[in-house]
Motif scaffolding. Sequence first.
Motif, PDB file in Angstrom:
ATOM      1  N   ASP A 167       0.827  -1.214   0.000  1.00 50.02           N
ATOM      2  CA  ASP A 167       0.000   0.000   0.000  1.00 50.02           C
ATOM      3  C   ASP A 167       0.862   1.265   0.000  1.00 50.02           C
ATOM      4  OD1 ASP A 167      -2.378   1.404  -0.052  1.00 50.02           O
ATOM      5  OD2 ASP A 167      -2.658   1.371   2.112  1.00 50.02           O
ATOM      6  N   ARG A 220      -1.302   1.604   6.839  1.00 48.58           N
ATOM      7  CA  ARG A 220      -1.343   1.045   5.481  1.00 48.58           C
ATOM      8  C   ARG A 220      -2.288  -0.152   5.438  1.00 48.58           C
ATOM      9  NH1 ARG A 220       1.896   4.472   2.043  1.00 48.58           N
ATOM     10  NH2 ARG A 220       3.137   5.627   3.562  1.00 48.58           N
ATOM     11  N   ARG A 275      -7.809  -4.939  -2.680  1.00 48.92           N
ATOM     12  CA  ARG A 275      -7.233  -3.726  -2.103  1.00 48.92           C
ATOM     13  C   ARG A 275      -8.200  -2.548  -2.206  1.00 48.92           C
ATOM     14  NH1 ARG A 275      -3.169  -5.965  -5.675  1.00 48.92           N
ATOM     15  NH2 ARG A 275      -1.747  -7.250  -4.476  1.00 48.92           N
TER      16      ARG A 275
END
Length: 206
Positions: A21, A48, A163
């Motif tokens: 990330d 993150r 994600r």
Amino acid sequence: MRLPNLAYVYKTVEQIKQLLDLHAAPELIEKSLLAAGLPENLLTKGLRLPGTWTVFESGCRAIVGQQVSVKAAINQAGLLAQHLGAVITEEPVEPNQHYCFPEPEAVANSDLAFLRMPNARKHALRNFAVLFCNGNQPTYDEILSIKGVGQWTLDYLKMRGDRDPDVYLAGDLIIRKMAEKYPVLPQEAAPWQSYLTLQLWQLSNS
């Protein structure tokens, strides 16, 4: 990092950036968490969203992690890799063996007898793997249609595998408990609700 072909370097580095990330915008994320109602002194600086290498891996981790502790889930995922993943043999030889996460075909064709979990969950894991065989990328609806795969599992897959930065795991037991302790308005954290999920998990360990 050792690659047999330099043509893979750019794609691999980009994948690692996403895995860690590295494209996150910490200042924007913190503002959203404050807007959701978290006190500034409780925020984890530079938070993150840790990803997984593939959507398939994140889904497997979510399924083996259903209704068990984080430690138990990690152990189950490790067993999957040890029993069904390829052993990494490149030099230099490490003192302990390392494994790749298994391919969908390996999971789909295993009885998974080595996993310590109910048979119904093993069936769900195999059926999940079947959807990914031969390079297929199933839809969310197809994944959700698997018996034993609910919204929590799908949301975890979205957050870790795809994600997606805007997933709030409202059905997670720890998240519910922490949201009672620290009343928050998840929608106010949009489009960064995944980080609110992570922050509440972090607070549960403090």
